[in-house]
Design a protein around this motif. Structure first.
Motif, PDB file in Angstrom:
ATOM      1  N   HIS A 106      14.672  32.229  43.644  1.00 18.04           N
ATOM      2  CA  HIS A 106      13.790  31.901  44.764  1.00 18.04           C
ATOM      3  C   HIS A 106      14.514  31.953  46.114  1.00 18.04           C
ATOM      4  CE1 HIS A 106      10.598  30.693  41.999  1.00 18.04           C
ATOM      5  NE2 HIS A 106      11.546  30.111  41.284  1.00 18.04           N
ATOM      6  N   VAL A 107      15.706  32.516  46.125  1.00 20.70           N
ATOM      7  CA  VAL A 107      16.459  32.646  47.378  1.00 20.70           C
ATOM      8  C   VAL A 107      15.861  33.774  48.213  1.00 20.70           C
ATOM      9  CG1 VAL A 107      18.699  33.270  48.386  1.00 20.70           C
ATOM     10  CG2 VAL A 107      18.591  31.758  46.381  1.00 20.70           C
ATOM     11  N   PRO A 108      15.485  33.518  49.473  1.00 21.98           N
ATOM     12  CA  PRO A 108      14.948  34.592  50.322  1.00 21.98           C
ATOM     13  C   PRO A 108      15.959  35.736  50.459  1.00 21.98           C
ATOM     14  CG  PRO A 108      14.546  32.460  51.336  1.00 21.98           C
ATOM     15  CD  PRO A 108      15.456  32.211  50.161  1.00 21.98           C
ATOM     16  N   GLY A 109      15.474  36.947  50.242  1.00 20.80           N
ATOM     17  CA  GLY A 109      16.327  38.126  50.351  1.00 20.80           C
ATOM     18  C   GLY A 109      16.954  38.567  49.049  1.00 20.80           C
ATOM     19  N   LEU A 110      16.924  37.716  48.023  1.00 22.28           N
ATOM     20  CA  LEU A 110      17.538  38.041  46.743  1.00 22.28           C
ATOM     21  C   LEU A 110      16.446  38.365  45.729  1.00 22.28           C
ATOM     22  CD1 LEU A 110      19.870  38.241  44.730  1.00 22.28           C
ATOM     23  CD2 LEU A 110      19.830  35.735  44.522  1.00 22.28           C
ATOM     24  N   GLN A 111      16.403  39.626  45.300  1.00 19.89           N
ATOM     25  CA  GLN A 111      15.412  40.029  44.304  1.00 19.89           C
ATOM     26  C   GLN A 111      15.699  39.312  42.984  1.00 19.89           C
ATOM     27  OE1 GLN A 111      16.326  44.189  44.213  1.00 19.89           O
ATOM     28  NE2 GLN A 111      14.929  44.699  45.869  1.00 19.89           N
ATOM     29  N   PRO A 112      14.665  38.748  42.354  1.00 18.61           N
ATOM     30  CA  PRO A 112      14.880  38.028  41.088  1.00 18.61           C
ATOM     31  C   PRO A 112      15.645  38.838  40.046  1.00 18.61           C
ATOM     32  CG  PRO A 112      12.668  37.613  41.892  1.00 18.61           C
ATOM     33  CD  PRO A 112      13.261  38.661  42.797  1.00 18.61           C
ATOM     34  N   LYS A 113      15.408  40.168  39.982  1.00 18.21           N
ATOM     35  CA  LYS A 113      16.078  40.998  38.981  1.00 18.21           C
ATOM     36  C   LYS A 113      17.552  41.230  39.298  1.00 18.21           C
ATOM     37  CE  LYS A 113      12.077  43.512  37.192  1.00 18.21           C
ATOM     38  NZ  LYS A 113      11.469  44.840  36.965  1.00 18.21           N
ATOM     39  N   ARG A 114      17.990  40.861  40.496  1.00 23.88           N
ATOM     40  CA  ARG A 114      19.399  40.997  40.858  1.00 23.88           C
ATOM     41  C   ARG A 114      20.105  39.643  40.855  1.00 23.88           C
ATOM     42  NH1 ARG A 114      22.508  45.002  43.064  1.00 23.88           N
ATOM     43  NH2 ARG A 114      20.735  46.391  43.258  1.00 23.88           N
ATOM     44  N   SER A 115      19.372  38.574  40.616  1.00 27.32           N
ATOM     45  CA  SER A 115      19.936  37.233  40.775  1.00 27.32           C
ATOM     46  C   SER A 115      21.066  36.936  39.800  1.00 27.32           C
ATOM     47  CB  SER A 115      18.837  36.175  40.621  1.00 27.32           C
ATOM     48  OG  SER A 115      18.263  36.228  39.330  1.00 27.32           O
ATOM     49  N   ASP A 116      21.075  37.589  38.633  1.00 28.45           N
ATOM     50  CA  ASP A 116      22.125  37.307  37.652  1.00 28.45           C
ATOM     51  C   ASP A 116      23.425  38.055  37.936  1.00 28.45           C
ATOM     52  OD1 ASP A 116      20.781  39.680  37.077  1.00 28.45           O
ATOM     53  OD2 ASP A 116      21.179  39.565  34.928  1.00 28.45           O
ATOM     54  N   ILE A 117      23.358  39.163  38.681  1.00 30.21           N
ATOM     55  CA  ILE A 117      24.571  39.970  38.909  1.00 30.21           C
ATOM     56  C   ILE A 117      25.115  39.845  40.334  1.00 30.21           C
ATOM     57  CG2 ILE A 117      23.887  41.640  37.143  1.00 30.21           C
ATOM     58  CD1 ILE A 117      23.155  43.572  39.431  1.00 30.21           C
ATOM     59  N   ILE A 118      24.418  39.114  41.186  1.00 31.90           N
ATOM     60  CA  ILE A 118      24.772  39.119  42.612  1.00 31.90           C
ATOM     61  C   ILE A 118      26.131  38.481  42.880  1.00 31.90           C
ATOM     62  CG2 ILE A 118      23.505  36.970  43.095  1.00 31.90           C
ATOM     63  CD1 ILE A 118      23.960  40.049  45.437  1.00 31.90           C
ATOM     64  N   VAL A 119      26.481  37.405  42.167  1.00 34.29           N
ATOM     65  CA  VAL A 119      27.755  36.736  42.446  1.00 34.29           C
ATOM     66  C   VAL A 119      28.923  37.669  42.136  1.00 34.29           C
ATOM     67  CG1 VAL A 119      29.292  34.857  41.777  1.00 34.29           C
ATOM     68  CG2 VAL A 119      26.875  34.391  42.207  1.00 34.29           C
ATOM     69  N   ALA A 120      28.875  38.355  41.003  1.00 40.09           N
ATOM     70  CA  ALA A 120      29.956  39.287  40.658  1.00 40.09           C
ATOM     71  C   ALA A 120      30.102  40.370  41.730  1.00 40.09           C
ATOM     72  CB  ALA A 120      29.695  39.920  39.294  1.00 40.09           C
ATOM     73  N   GLY A 121      28.982  40.899  42.200  1.00 39.69           N
ATOM     74  CA  GLY A 121      29.033  41.920  43.237  1.00 39.69           C
ATOM     75  C   GLY A 121      29.625  41.404  44.535  1.00 39.69           C
ATOM     76  N   LEU A 122      29.243  40.195  44.918  1.00 36.92           N
ATOM     77  CA  LEU A 122      29.750  39.616  46.168  1.00 36.92           C
ATOM     78  C   LEU A 122      31.233  39.265  46.066  1.00 36.92           C
ATOM     79  CD1 LEU A 122      26.781  37.318  47.266  1.00 36.92           C
ATOM     80  CD2 LEU A 122      27.363  39.603  48.120  1.00 36.92           C
ATOM     81  N   LEU A 123      31.693  38.914  44.867  1.00 34.52           N
ATOM     82  CA  LEU A 123      33.121  38.634  44.703  1.00 34.52           C
ATOM     83  C   LEU A 123      33.956  39.903  44.891  1.00 34.52           C
ATOM     84  CD1 LEU A 123      33.043  36.175  41.682  1.00 34.52           C
ATOM     85  CD2 LEU A 123      33.746  35.640  44.027  1.00 34.52           C
ATOM     86  N   ILE A 124      33.420  41.048  44.483  1.00 36.46           N
ATOM     87  CA  ILE A 124      34.106  42.315  44.747  1.00 36.46           C
ATOM     88  C   ILE A 124      34.239  42.524  46.255  1.00 36.46           C
ATOM     89  CG2 ILE A 124      33.966  44.828  44.506  1.00 36.46           C
ATOM     90  CD1 ILE A 124      32.416  44.344  41.862  1.00 36.46           C
ATOM     91  N   ALA A 125      33.143  42.277  46.976  1.00 36.59           N
ATOM     92  CA  ALA A 125      33.166  42.439  48.431  1.00 36.59           C
ATOM     93  C   ALA A 125      34.139  41.466  49.080  1.00 36.59           C
ATOM     94  CB  ALA A 125      31.764  42.232  48.993  1.00 36.59           C
ATOM     95  N   LYS A 126      34.111  40.209  48.648  1.00 36.55           N
ATOM     96  CA  LYS A 126      35.011  39.199  49.233  1.00 36.55           C
ATOM     97  C   LYS A 126      36.466  39.592  49.038  1.00 36.55           C
ATOM     98  CE  LYS A 126      36.438  34.361  48.832  1.00 36.55           C
ATOM     99  NZ  LYS A 126      36.293  33.090  48.068  1.00 36.55           N
ATOM    100  N   SER A 127      36.817  40.032  47.820  1.00 34.43           N
ATOM    101  CA  SER A 127      38.211  40.394  47.551  1.00 34.43           C
ATOM    102  C   SER A 127      38.653  41.574  48.403  1.00 34.43           C
ATOM    103  CB  SER A 127      38.388  40.708  46.059  1.00 34.43           C
ATOM    104  OG  SER A 127      37.746  41.923  45.709  1.00 34.43           O
ATOM    105  N   PHE A 128      37.725  42.492  48.688  1.00 39.11           N
ATOM    106  CA  PHE A 128      38.057  43.656  49.520  1.00 39.11           C
ATOM    107  C   PHE A 128      38.390  43.214  50.942  1.00 39.11           C
ATOM    108  CE2 PHE A 128      37.055  47.216  52.297  1.00 39.11           C
ATOM    109  CZ  PHE A 128      37.654  48.292  51.644  1.00 39.11           C
ATOM    110  N   LEU A 129      37.547  42.365  51.523  1.00 41.50           N
ATOM    111  CA  LEU A 129      37.804  41.877  52.876  1.00 41.50           C
ATOM    112  C   LEU A 129      39.106  41.078  52.937  1.00 41.50           C
ATOM    113  CD1 LEU A 129      34.830  42.819  53.244  1.00 41.50           C
ATOM    114  CD2 LEU A 129      34.517  40.857  54.754  1.00 41.50           C
ATOM    115  N   GLN A 130      39.371  40.293  51.886  1.00 44.73           N
ATOM    116  CA  GLN A 130      40.631  39.554  51.825  1.00 44.73           C
ATOM    117  C   GLN A 130      41.824  40.502  51.787  1.00 44.73           C
ATOM    118  OE1 GLN A 130      40.024  37.205  48.248  1.00 44.73           O
ATOM    119  NE2 GLN A 130      40.199  35.324  49.427  1.00 44.73           N
ATOM    120  N   ARG A 131      41.728  41.478  50.908  1.00 50.62           N
ATOM    121  CA  ARG A 131      42.868  42.372  50.664  1.00 50.62           C
ATOM    122  C   ARG A 131      43.290  43.120  51.918  1.00 50.62           C
ATOM    123  NH1 ARG A 131      46.483  45.290  50.518  1.00 50.62           N
ATOM    124  NH2 ARG A 131      47.295  46.614  48.832  1.00 50.62           N
ATOM    125  N   TYR A 132      42.310  43.545  52.716  1.00 49.73           N
ATOM    126  CA  TYR A 132      42.617  44.369  53.883  1.00 49.73           C
ATOM    127  C   TYR A 132      42.471  43.623  55.204  1.00 49.73           C
ATOM    128  CZ  TYR A 132      42.274  47.939  50.301  1.00 49.73           C
ATOM    129  OH  TYR A 132      42.447  48.672  49.145  1.00 49.73           O
TER     130      TYR A 132
END
Length: 307
Positions: free
Chosen positions: A247-273
């Motif tokens: 029920h989070v605005p902007g987050l499609q229900p069908k993506r709600s289970d995989i979103i954290v893993a995807g965002l952790l990839i993004a976070k690690s990239f910004l950290q690394r560089y």
């Protein structure tokens, strides 16, 4: 006046997407809104080394639904991480050709990176050095360049579907995944002036950051998300139950289970560089296929016959 339409279908690890385009003025493409079907073609591929049977059926059903509107339209179907890795990937593409008669092939990770770069940077000033990160369901691609020319690129076996183990990860699992991703990133040969993020994980991040009750591609395009805001979204989602996430605005229900893993990839990239923010773009691999005029690419058609 009727203009010749062309279509691109992106066969990804998490979803299928369709976009059509035409040129009313030579050299200038007009695109339809992208259509999406979540299929999870790459679910459990690390364990099985095969495409998901349910994902294949969902993919064929989505393509069957698009078939009628694509009558007489040249189609390039671009298969990415799941299909290029799976033992039965080429058999799946052969079935797509048999059922629909479309040109299709699995592209390499570096080709995927190049196409995403072309699509995302087409309107940039030629004096801007940009990095493009495409976080997909099964892999993540990074490409750096300026003026339309690539300087460096790489494809990593890191994706939102691939790294998801259940709907909720423990804090220990989150820390482990974040560290794993951080260790994967290679040194970039060029320091970019701008980081552009494409793919469903990052367009969803922008939609959440904007709190969009209804997805709006025009608002998502060019939206800038800071590193601190990204971390805040991860912490908030991690604290939620699976039902609360749906029920989070902007987050499609069908993506709600995989979103954290995807965002952790993004976070690690910004950290690394040491990059402070990411600018999200709706333009990606699909536009890249159009801008490269792959419909008329003899190499595409010859590879299509061989694969």
């Amino acid at each position: 006046m009727e203009y010749q339409k062309y279509a691109v279908i992106d066969i990804g690890s998490n979803s299928l997407r369709l976009m059509t385009g035409w040129q009313e003025v030579p050299g200038t493409w007009i695109f339809s809104p992208k259509e999406l079907a979540t299929t999870r073609l790459g679910k459990d591929i690390d364990e099985t080394h095969h495409l998901s049977p349910a994902g294949m059926e969902a993919s064929f059903a989505a393509m069957e639904g698009w078939k009628e509107q694509l009558t007489g339209v040249p189609v390039c179907a671009v298969a990415t991480s799941a299909v290029r890795e799976a033992i039965d990937g080429q058999a799946f593409l052969a079935e797509v050709r048999a059922r629909f008669g479309w040109h299709c092939r699995a592209i390499s990770g570096l080709e995927e990176a190049s196409l995403s770069f072309t699509g995302a940077t087409a309107s940039l000033s030629p004096d801007v050095t940009a990095a493009v990160i495409d976080i997909g369901g099964g892999s993540s691609e990074v490409a750096v360049g300026r003026g339309g020319d690539l300087c460096w690129s790489h494809s990593y076996p890191m994706g939102a579907v691939r790294f998801t183990r259940g709907e909720v990860m423990s804090h220990q699992a989150v820390a482990h995944l974040e560290n794993r991703c951080y260790q994967e990133w290679l040194p970039m040969q060029v320091q970019p002036d701008l980081l552009i993020g494409v793919g469903g994980t990052l367009t969803t991040l922008a939609a959440m950051d904007l709190q969009l009750a209804v997805y709006d591609a025009e608002k998502v395009e060019g939206h800038r998300v800071s590193y601190d805001a990204l971390c805040g979204h991860i912490e908030r989602l991690q604290a939620m139950t699976p039902e609360e996430r749906r029920h989070v605005p902007g987050l499609q229900p069908k993506r709600s289970d995989i979103i954290v893993a995807g965002l952790l990839i993004a976070k690690s990239f910004l950290q690394r560089y040491h990059i402070p923010a990411i600018t999200v773009s709706e333009r990606d691999l699909m536009e890249g296929v159009f801008f490269r005029h792959s419909f008329h690419d003899a190499a595409w058609n010859s590879r299509d016959r061989q694969s």
